[in-house]
Structure formats: structure tokens, C-alpha cells
Design an enzyme around this catalytic site. Structure first.
Site, PDB file in Angstrom:
ATOM      1  N   TYR A   1       0.911  -0.823   0.431  1.00  0.00           N
ATOM      2  CA  TYR A   1      -0.329   0.247  -0.029  1.00  0.00           C
ATOM      3  C   TYR A   1       1.166   1.066   0.135  1.00  0.00           C
ATOM      4  O   TYR A   1       0.282   1.999  -0.263  1.00  0.00           O
ATOM      5  CB  TYR A   1      -0.787   0.078   1.001  1.00  0.00           C
ATOM      6  CG  TYR A   1      -1.876  -0.612   1.115  1.00  0.00           C
ATOM      7  CD1 TYR A   1      -2.393  -1.687   0.964  1.00  0.00           C
ATOM      8  CD2 TYR A   1      -3.428   0.055   1.459  1.00  0.00           C
ATOM      9  CE1 TYR A   1      -3.740  -2.334   0.765  1.00  0.00           C
ATOM     10  CE2 TYR A   1      -4.873  -0.653   1.526  1.00  0.00           C
ATOM     11  CZ  TYR A   1      -4.721  -1.740   1.175  1.00  0.00           C
ATOM     12  OH  TYR A   1      -5.417  -2.235   0.384  1.00  0.00           O
TER      13      TYR A   1
ATOM     14  N   ASP B   1      -5.922  -7.339   3.860  1.00  0.00           N
ATOM     15  CA  ASP B   1      -7.152  -6.245   2.935  1.00  0.00           C
ATOM     16  C   ASP B   1      -8.325  -7.113   2.523  1.00  0.00           C
ATOM     17  O   ASP B   1      -9.174  -7.070   2.877  1.00  0.00           O
ATOM     18  CB  ASP B   1      -6.841  -5.639   1.940  1.00  0.00           C
ATOM     19  CG  ASP B   1      -8.098  -4.977   1.223  1.00  0.00           C
ATOM     20  OD1 ASP B   1      -9.048  -4.786   2.225  1.00  0.00           O
ATOM     21  OD2 ASP B   1      -7.976  -4.958   0.151  1.00  0.00           O
TER      22      ASP B   1
ATOM     23  N   ASP C   1     -11.949  -9.217   4.243  1.00  0.00           N
ATOM     24  CA  ASP C   1     -13.471  -8.992   3.421  1.00  0.00           C
ATOM     25  C   ASP C   1     -13.930 -10.624   3.434  1.00  0.00           C
ATOM     26  O   ASP C   1     -15.584 -11.139   3.429  1.00  0.00           O
ATOM     27  CB  ASP C   1     -12.860  -8.995   1.998  1.00  0.00           C
ATOM     28  CG  ASP C   1     -13.764  -6.660   2.054  1.00  0.00           C
ATOM     29  OD1 ASP C   1     -13.616  -6.487   2.499  1.00  0.00           O
ATOM     30  OD2 ASP C   1     -13.865  -7.197   0.722  1.00  0.00           O
TER      31      ASP C   1
ATOM     32  N   ASP D   1      -3.108 -18.210   0.276  1.00  0.00           N
ATOM     33  CA  ASP D   1      -3.839 -18.318  -0.367  1.00  0.00           C
ATOM     34  C   ASP D   1      -4.491 -19.657   0.686  1.00  0.00           C
ATOM     35  O   ASP D   1      -5.847 -19.768   0.459  1.00  0.00           O
ATOM     36  CB  ASP D   1      -3.104 -19.263  -1.680  1.00  0.00           C
ATOM     37  CG  ASP D   1      -1.973 -19.839  -1.256  1.00  0.00           C
ATOM     38  OD1 ASP D   1      -1.447 -19.658  -0.051  1.00  0.00           O
ATOM     39  OD2 ASP D   1      -1.622 -20.810  -2.341  1.00  0.00           O
TER      40      ASP D   1
ATOM     41  N   LYS E   1       3.313 -15.034   2.205  1.00  0.00           N
ATOM     42  CA  LYS E   1       3.740 -16.150   1.336  1.00  0.00           C
ATOM     43  C   LYS E   1       4.678 -16.258   1.105  1.00  0.00           C
ATOM     44  O   LYS E   1       5.796 -15.512   0.058  1.00  0.00           O
ATOM     45  CB  LYS E   1       3.225 -16.063  -0.390  1.00  0.00           C
ATOM     46  CG  LYS E   1       1.545 -15.791  -0.580  1.00  0.00           C
ATOM     47  CD  LYS E   1       1.063 -16.543  -0.897  1.00  0.00           C
ATOM     48  CE  LYS E   1       1.227 -17.548  -2.315  1.00  0.00           C
ATOM     49  NZ  LYS E   1       1.154 -18.898  -2.636  1.00  0.00           N
TER      50      LYS E   1
HETATM   51  C1  IPM Z   1     -10.349  -1.672   3.817  1.00  0.00           C
HETATM   52  C2  IPM Z   1     -10.321  -0.579   2.261  1.00  0.00           C
HETATM   53  C3  IPM Z   1      -9.560  -0.200   2.293  1.00  0.00           C
HETATM   54  C4  IPM Z   1      -8.372  -0.456   1.719  1.00  0.00           C
HETATM   55  C5  IPM Z   1      -9.569   0.780   1.081  1.00  0.00           C
HETATM   56  C6  IPM Z   1     -11.225   2.044   0.858  1.00  0.00           C
HETATM   57  C7  IPM Z   1      -8.858   1.700   0.676  1.00  0.00           C
HETATM   58  O1  IPM Z   1     -10.824  -1.944   1.137  1.00  0.00           O
HETATM   59  O2  IPM Z   1     -10.653  -0.967   4.947  1.00  0.00           O
HETATM   60  O3  IPM Z   1     -10.708  -3.012   3.480  1.00  0.00           O
HETATM   61  O4  IPM Z   1      -7.803  -1.391   0.664  1.00  0.00           O
HETATM   62  O5  IPM Z   1      -7.759  -0.365   2.868  1.00  0.00           O
HETATM   63 MG    MG Z   2     -11.169  -3.520   1.870  1.00  0.00          MG
END
Ligand code: IPM
Ligand code: MG
Length: 377
Positions: free
Chosen positions: A140, A248, A252, A224, A191
Site C-alpha cells: 500500500y 485487506d 473481507d 492462499d 507467502k
Molecule cells: C479497507 C478498504 C480500504 C483498503 C480502501 C477503501 C482503501 O478496502 O479498509 O479494507 O484497501 O484498505
Molecule cells: Mg478492504
């Protein structure tokens, strides 16, 4: 008096923030601790007003606050804006400037919502995982980065994955400490089989563990495989510690085990300073969801649960945090649902609520629970 900066941001941000504000107000009226709030702009709305996704004035305000509560940033309106000033860049800058290196993303399955998950109830029931994501390093922020034009007419895009010892140690330390208060297990994901930064990550986590955290049960997994195991047998995990990008993605995925992104809060924490305070940002892990913004149908619970995390991690308000989480559980147990967590099949016994009605239902629940809590104390 504790100072909170509210950053509603874009899309559904202002709607879910409004409900969180009501919750904060409820605690101000019903408890001794006083929380003072003020607002700031971040993301697209800040680009529109100030030309940048995070102004110096807002950043300064956040630095001086005891905690920041953010809802969501981004939207199609700003899709074509340059990376450096996109709405997301405002959030990344805030994380970086406040050195919020440890991002805590709990994925907890509420009993009332086991059927909202796309996975079998037997796989997700009782699930309680904590992902600790490194938040201020890795790909990032790594340099070099950019898109360049090559002499042969092609273009070349570059990002750099980079980690140093202390960046790995400080986030791993947070994971080990939190694991000690939970089920004492840490799984570190990288990884190491293809990336030097991953090899370093594994070696440094191993070294720190051997030196200071031998009592914690540590395992390592390729990221993975970790993604696969999260679906196959998520109950094997307690705390997962991982880098910025894998974190990230894995968070999710973990969120969906719980049924909806609309339920998951997060805390991003800096180092504890000599005065005992630490910079902290609380936000739901969902995005700005432009498709449902402005319709009063979004789920405010992730933002409200982020307030509970703020109570716990920034203000030491443990009772209040527990009460708020209990209120969320009770509302769900009564079958009250926003659209995203309505059962897909038989919805008998469930009632669909708007964003603001969910906020109101929660306040009613807090009112009902408060005397019970007082009686227990
Ligand atoms: C998160 C989001 C952010 C990230 C974006 C909005 C920059 O996906 O907080 O998980 O990638 O960190
Ligand atoms: Mg995210």
C-alpha cells in the site's frame, strides 16, 4: 471529557454515522463519561469542498482527538481522479499520518444471524475470529510505485511490497497480546514460498514468538491456503496476523462468514504513548456502497459496533462496550433486520427495518437493558 472526531465521508457514510451519533448521545445522557464530538470531511466530499481527500485542518483535528470514527469513503463520482488525491488516498493518509499500524478486524457470528451466512450454519455457528492486519506498510505504501511509459510504447505499473523487522514485530506483538486474552492462538499468514518479504515476515514472527510469547500457540500459513481454510474450517482460527494487502482480502472473506459486510466493525490503533494514550481510528469494514446510498436501507450496525470498540480500546469503557454489543445481539435476536441481513429463504419472524429504524430499535434496546445492567452491578 473525551474528544471524538466524526468523519461521515461518502455514500452511505452520513446515514450510518447519524445512527452512531444517536448511540453516542444515548451514552452521554445515561452514563457519567462525557464524549464530545465534532465533524470533519474526508474522501470525495472533501475533494469537492477542499480539493483534497484529507485537508491539513481535518488531519490536525484527528491528531488532537482521543479517537476518530469514520464511516466510509469513495464512489463512482471520483473514479477518474488521480490516485494521489482519490477519496481512498485520504483514508490511507490518515492511517499513515496517525501511524495506525494495527488494524483489528473481528469476525464474529451472532447466533441470530447464522442463517444469513452463505456457508452452512454448522460451519459458522459460534465463530469468533480476529484478523490483525498490518495497516501502514507493505504494498500500500512501498516505493517505488507508479505507472510509466516505456520507450517501446508499452506502459509499466509498479508497486513494491516491503517490510522491515520493527514493522513486523510491532503488529505481531499486538496479535500475541490479544491472543492471550482470547483463545491463545495466532496464525501468521504470508507467502513465504514466493516472496522475500513473506520469508522475512515468517522469520521475524517466529523470532519474536520464541523470545517473548512462547506461551501463545503460533502457526504459519501461506495466505492462499489461509483463504481456503477460512471457508473450509474457519473455527480452527483464533487470531490471524497478516500484512496490509493479504489482510485487506482475508478480512473481507472473514466478514462474509458472518453473513454481511454490514455487521463488521474495526479498530486501527497506533502505539501506546508514554501518557498511556494511543491514536485510534474506528470504522466499519464495509465501503461507501454508492448503489444503496441515500435510500435509508444501509445497515448501521457495523458503525455502531465500531463505537463499542472505541469504548473498549480508547476509553476503557468496558461496561458500556459490553452493553452496546448486548443491545445489538438483542435487536438481532428479536428478528429485527436491515435488508442485507434478512434471511434469504424463510424470513418468518424477521422484520425488515430501515437504517434509521434500526438505530431507533437499538436505542430502545439500550433503554430496556440499562436497568438490568444496573441491577447486576
Ligand atoms: C479497507 C478498504 C480500504 C483498503 C480502501 C477503501 C482503501 O478496502 O479498509 O479494507 O484497501 O484498505
Ligand atoms: Mg478492504
Amino acid at each position: 471529557m473525551s474528544k471524538i472526531v466524526l468523519l461521515p465521508g461518502d455514500g452511505l457514510g452520513p446515514e450510518v454515522m447519524a445512527e452512531a451519533v444517536k448511540v453516542i448521545g444515548w451514552f452521554n445522557s445515561n452514563f457519567v463519561t462525557k464524549l464530545e464530538t465534532s465533524e470533519g470531511d474526508i474522501g470525495g466530499c472533501s475533494i469537492d469542498k477542499h480539493g483534497v481527500p484529507l485537508s491539513d485542518a481535518t488531519l490536525k483535528k484527528c491528531r488532537e482527538a482521543d479517537a476518530v470514527l469514520l464511516a466510509a469513503v469513495g464512489g463512482p463520482k471520483w473514479d477518474k481522479v488521480d490516485y494521489a488525491i482519490r477519496p481512498e488516498a485520504g483514508l490511507l493518509k490518515l492511517r499513515k499520518e496517525l501511524e495506525l499500524f494495527a488494524n483489528l478486524r473481528p469476525a464474529k457470528v451472532f447466533d441470530a444471524l447464522v442463517d444469513a451466512s452463505t456457508l452452512k450454519a454448522s460451519v459458522v455457528k459460534g465463530l469468533d475470529i480476529l484478523i490483525v492486519r498490518e495497516l501502514t506498510g507493505g504494498v500500500y505504501f512501498g516505493e517505488p510505485r507508479g505507472i510509466e511509459n516505456l520507450p517501446n510504447g508499452e506502459r509499466r505499473g509498479v508497486n513494491t511490497q516491503v517490510y522491515t523487522t520493527h514493522e513486523i514485530h510491532r503488529v505481531a506483538r499486538v496479535a500475541f497480546e490479544l491472543a492471550r486474552k482470547r483463545n491463545n492462538k495466532v496464525c501468521s499468514a504470508e507467502k513465504a514460498n514466493v516472496m522475500e518479504s513473506g520469508k522475512l515476515w515468517r522469520e521475524e514472527v517466529t523470532a519474536l514468538h520464541a523470545a517473548e510469547y512462547k506461551d501463545v500457540n503460533l502457526s504459519h500459513m501461506y495466505a492462499d491456503n489461509c483463504a481456503m481454510q477460512l471457508l473450509r474450517n474457519p473455527a480452527q482460527f483464533d487470531v490471524i496476523v497478516t500484512d496490509n494487502l493479504f489482510g485487506d482480502i482475508l478480512s473481507d472473506e472473514a466478514a462474509m462468514l458472518t453473513g454481511s459486510l454490514g455487521m463488521l466493525p474495526s479498530a486501527s490503533l497506533g502505539a501506546v504513548k508514554p501518557d498511556g494514550k494511543r491514536a485510534a481510528l474506528y470504522e466499519p469494514i464495509h465501503g461507501s456502497a454508492p448503489d444503496i446510498a441515500g435510500k435509508n436501507i444501509a445497515n448501521p450496525l457495523a458503525t455502531i459496533l465500531s463505537v463499542a470498540m472505541m469504548f473498549r480500546y480508547s476509553f476503557g469503557m468496558m461496561k458500556e462496550a459490553a452493553l452496546l454489543e448486548q443491545a445489538v445481539e438483542s435487536v438481532l435476536a428479536k428478528g429485527l433486520r436491515t435488508a442485507d441481513i434478512m434471511p434469504t429463504g424463510d424470513s418468518a419472524g424477521c422484520k425488515k427495518l430501515s437504517t434509521s429504524d434500526m438505530g431507533a430499535a437499538l436505542l430502545a434496546e439500550l433503554d430496556a437493558l440499562k436497568p438490568k445492567m444496573a441491577a447486576r452491578a
